[in-house]
Design a protein around this motif. Structure first.
Motif, mmCIF file in Angstrom:
data_model
loop_
_atom_site.group_PDB
_atom_site.id
_atom_site.type_symbol
_atom_site.label_atom_id
_atom_site.label_comp_id
_atom_site.label_asym_id
_atom_site.label_seq_id
_atom_site.Cartn_x
_atom_site.Cartn_y
_atom_site.Cartn_z
ATOM 1 N N LYS A 122 43.939 38.237 28.670
ATOM 2 C CA LYS A 122 43.037 37.864 28.441
ATOM 3 C C LYS A 122 42.538 39.022 29.170
ATOM 4 C CE LYS A 122 40.005 34.310 30.127
ATOM 5 N NZ LYS A 122 39.365 32.678 30.740
ATOM 6 N N ASP A 123 40.895 39.717 28.064
ATOM 7 C CA ASP A 123 40.152 40.442 28.621
ATOM 8 C C ASP A 123 39.347 40.496 29.607
ATOM 9 O OD1 ASP A 123 41.395 41.618 26.081
ATOM 10 O OD2 ASP A 123 39.338 41.611 24.742
ATOM 11 N N SER A 124 39.756 41.415 30.724
ATOM 12 C CA SER A 124 38.795 40.626 31.966
ATOM 13 C C SER A 124 38.804 42.346 32.821
ATOM 14 C CB SER A 124 39.984 40.374 32.650
ATOM 15 O OG SER A 124 40.217 38.569 32.452
ATOM 16 N N PHE A 125 37.898 42.225 33.537
ATOM 17 C CA PHE A 125 38.088 43.102 34.840
ATOM 18 C C PHE A 125 39.122 43.023 36.004
ATOM 19 C CE2 PHE A 125 33.593 42.537 33.899
ATOM 20 C CZ PHE A 125 33.166 43.659 33.092
ATOM 21 N N ILE A 126 39.885 44.373 36.312
ATOM 22 C CA ILE A 126 40.798 44.709 36.853
ATOM 23 C C ILE A 126 39.923 45.632 38.316
ATOM 24 C CG2 ILE A 126 42.247 43.882 35.703
ATOM 25 C CD1 ILE A 126 42.825 47.332 35.124
ATOM 26 N N ALA A 127 40.411 45.422 39.737
ATOM 27 C CA ALA A 127 40.088 46.521 40.487
ATOM 28 C C ALA A 127 41.337 46.295 41.622
ATOM 29 C CB ALA A 127 38.800 45.774 41.078
#
Length: 178
Positions: A122-127
């Motif tokens: 799922k296209d998402s932000f990561i950190a």
């Protein structure tokens, strides 16, 4: 939390061979403001008949603000080749690392933020945090071993809730300082 401790213990054991390298090698000059580096890491897995293959490539560029602080951008690409179905996913990350000057061994700690996208994710932000070690083989060439923990979120409100559901990423590669 015990899983996180286990990962860092395994990571520590992987670093043991580099301590011998540190004792046998001479000290290389520290980074200077404006120093740059390129890194290339890769991995692959195939079944015994090469019907299912997973390939991963990671390329990075770093810039040093002084002898310890480094900003970077990295691009990862993963390709999954299975009978009748091929997929890819990728991640683009930026971040900062603090590099400790210990001769030709340069441990580092830092943080990343980025975006993951592609098939099967799922296209998402990561950190998340990261740490590792650069072991210099010459004045400009080094081995890099790193581990990071990415938590995935769609917006800032969700970031706190998803930290415990993150994933570990590992890198082993070569780097070039210029």
């Amino acid at each position: 939390m015990s899983r996180l401790l286990f990962i860092f213990m395994v990571f520590g054991l992987l670093l043991l061979p580099f301590t011998t390298l540190a004792q046998q090698s001479r000290d290389f000059s520290p980074y200077k403001m404006g120093s740059q580096e390129l890194t290339l890491s890769g991995s692959g897995v195939s079944d015994n008949e090469f019907d299912k293959t997973n390939l991963s490539l990671d390329i990075g560029y770093g810039y040093f603000f002084n002898q310890n602080w480094q900003g970077f951008i990295r691009q990862s690409l993963n390709i999954v080749d299975q009978p009748g179905d091929n997929a890819y996913n990728a991640a683009t990350r930026t971040g900062v690392d603090y590099n400790f000057n210990m001769g030709n061994l340069r441990p580092f700690l830092g943080a990343t933020i980025g975006y993951i996208y592609g098939d099967g994710v799922k296209d998402s932000f990561i950190a998340g945090p990261e740490g590792g070690l650069k072991a210099f083989l010459s004045e400009s060439t080094f081995l890099i071993v790193a581990v990071g923990y990415d938590f995935i979120f769609e917006d800032a409100d969700e970031a706190n809730d998803t930290f415990d559901e993150g994933v570990f990423n590992y890198r082993l590669g070569l780097g070039y300082r210029f």
